[in-house]
Design a protein around this motif. Structure first.
Motif, PDB file in Angstrom:
ATOM      1  N   TYR A  20       0.850  -1.193   0.000  1.00 18.83           N
ATOM      2  CA  TYR A  20       0.000   0.000   0.000  1.00 18.83           C
ATOM      3  C   TYR A  20       0.883   1.238   0.000  1.00 18.83           C
ATOM      4  O   TYR A  20       1.810   1.366   0.795  1.00 18.83           O
ATOM      5  CB  TYR A  20      -0.904   0.023   1.231  1.00 18.83           C
ATOM      6  CG  TYR A  20      -1.688   1.311   1.313  1.00 18.83           C
ATOM      7  CD1 TYR A  20      -2.865   1.459   0.609  1.00 18.83           C
ATOM      8  CD2 TYR A  20      -1.213   2.386   2.053  1.00 18.83           C
ATOM      9  CE1 TYR A  20      -3.576   2.651   0.646  1.00 18.83           C
ATOM     10  CE2 TYR A  20      -1.910   3.576   2.101  1.00 18.83           C
ATOM     11  CZ  TYR A  20      -3.091   3.702   1.396  1.00 18.83           C
ATOM     12  OH  TYR A  20      -3.782   4.881   1.435  1.00 18.83           O
ATOM     13  N   ARG A  21       0.601   2.148  -0.911  1.00 17.50           N
ATOM     14  CA  ARG A  21       1.245   3.461  -0.946  1.00 17.50           C
ATOM     15  C   ARG A  21       0.182   4.448  -1.400  1.00 17.50           C
ATOM     16  O   ARG A  21      -0.407   4.295  -2.474  1.00 17.50           O
ATOM     17  CB  ARG A  21       2.406   3.505  -1.941  1.00 17.50           C
ATOM     18  CG  ARG A  21       3.550   2.573  -1.643  1.00 17.50           C
ATOM     19  CD  ARG A  21       4.488   3.169  -0.593  1.00 17.50           C
ATOM     20  NE  ARG A  21       5.690   2.382  -0.462  1.00 17.50           N
ATOM     21  CZ  ARG A  21       5.843   1.363   0.368  1.00 17.50           C
ATOM     22  NH1 ARG A  21       4.860   0.993   1.144  1.00 17.50           N
ATOM     23  NH2 ARG A  21       6.978   0.714   0.428  1.00 17.50           N
ATOM     24  N   ASP A  22      -0.047   5.476  -0.594  1.00 17.82           N
ATOM     25  CA  ASP A  22      -1.084   6.454  -0.885  1.00 17.82           C
ATOM     26  C   ASP A  22      -0.860   7.119  -2.235  1.00 17.82           C
ATOM     27  O   ASP A  22       0.245   7.568  -2.546  1.00 17.82           O
ATOM     28  CB  ASP A  22      -1.120   7.501   0.221  1.00 17.82           C
ATOM     29  CG  ASP A  22      -2.307   8.436   0.083  1.00 17.82           C
ATOM     30  OD1 ASP A  22      -3.412   7.965  -0.265  1.00 17.82           O
ATOM     31  OD2 ASP A  22      -2.132   9.648   0.319  1.00 17.82           O
ATOM     32  N   ASN A  23      -1.925   7.153  -3.046  1.00 21.73           N
ATOM     33  CA  ASN A  23      -1.952   7.835  -4.338  1.00 21.73           C
ATOM     34  C   ASN A  23      -0.881   7.327  -5.302  1.00 21.73           C
ATOM     35  O   ASN A  23      -0.331   8.087  -6.090  1.00 21.73           O
ATOM     36  CB  ASN A  23      -1.843   9.347  -4.150  1.00 21.73           C
ATOM     37  CG  ASN A  23      -2.398  10.094  -5.348  1.00 21.73           C
ATOM     38  OD1 ASN A  23      -3.230   9.580  -6.083  1.00 21.73           O
ATOM     39  ND2 ASN A  23      -1.930  11.301  -5.556  1.00 21.73           N
ATOM     40  N   ASP A  32      -2.709   2.302  -3.989  1.00 23.41           N
ATOM     41  CA  ASP A  32      -3.787   2.446  -3.006  1.00 23.41           C
ATOM     42  C   ASP A  32      -5.072   1.926  -3.639  1.00 23.41           C
ATOM     43  O   ASP A  32      -5.100   1.548  -4.819  1.00 23.41           O
ATOM     44  CB  ASP A  32      -3.914   3.876  -2.481  1.00 23.41           C
ATOM     45  CG  ASP A  32      -4.434   4.886  -3.489  1.00 23.41           C
ATOM     46  OD1 ASP A  32      -4.974   4.491  -4.546  1.00 23.41           O
ATOM     47  OD2 ASP A  32      -4.328   6.096  -3.218  1.00 23.41           O
ATOM     48  N   CYS A  33      -6.146   1.868  -2.875  1.00 23.30           N
ATOM     49  CA  CYS A  33      -7.373   1.224  -3.346  1.00 23.30           C
ATOM     50  C   CYS A  33      -8.000   1.929  -4.547  1.00 23.30           C
ATOM     51  O   CYS A  33      -8.438   1.276  -5.504  1.00 23.30           O
ATOM     52  CB  CYS A  33      -8.378   1.072  -2.207  1.00 23.30           C
ATOM     53  SG  CYS A  33      -8.799   2.617  -1.378  1.00 23.30           S
ATOM     54  N   GLN A  35      -6.506   3.939  -6.792  1.00 23.79           N
ATOM     55  CA  GLN A  35      -5.640   3.777  -7.952  1.00 23.79           C
ATOM     56  C   GLN A  35      -5.694   2.348  -8.489  1.00 23.79           C
ATOM     57  O   GLN A  35      -5.657   2.124  -9.699  1.00 23.79           O
ATOM     58  CB  GLN A  35      -4.203   4.182  -7.626  1.00 23.79           C
ATOM     59  CG  GLN A  35      -4.047   5.645  -7.304  1.00 23.79           C
ATOM     60  CD  GLN A  35      -4.485   6.545  -8.439  1.00 23.79           C
ATOM     61  OE1 GLN A  35      -4.341   6.222  -9.608  1.00 23.79           O
ATOM     62  NE2 GLN A  35      -5.039   7.691  -8.103  1.00 23.79           N
TER      63      GLN A  35
END
Length: 66
Positions: A20-23, A32-33, A35
């Motif tokens: 998981y990595r934001d954006n 992220d979810c 993307q």
């Protein structure tokens, strides 16, 4: 199961192990979810409209038809 459903599942499996990595939307590097949903829809040809503030909504409820 439909051909489209099978294609979505097969594509999603290629992302297993991606942290998981934001954006982010980089296979193996981070996602992220939102993307993940965006790139998956793009991969299988489901059209999308991207709104401001990071929201992404499929056109004409395409995901509901799957």
């Amino acid at each position: 199961m439909t051909k489209l459903q099978t294609e979505i599942i097969e594509y999603a499996r290629t992302w297993l192990g991606t942290p998981y990595r934001d954006n982010q939307a980089s296979l193996g590097m981070g996602v992220d979810c939102v993307q993940f949903a965006r790139v998956t829809c793009e991969h299988v040809g489901i059209p999308q409209v991207v709104y401001e503030n990071y929201y992404s909504t499929p056109i004409r409820d395409e995901l509901l038809r799957i």
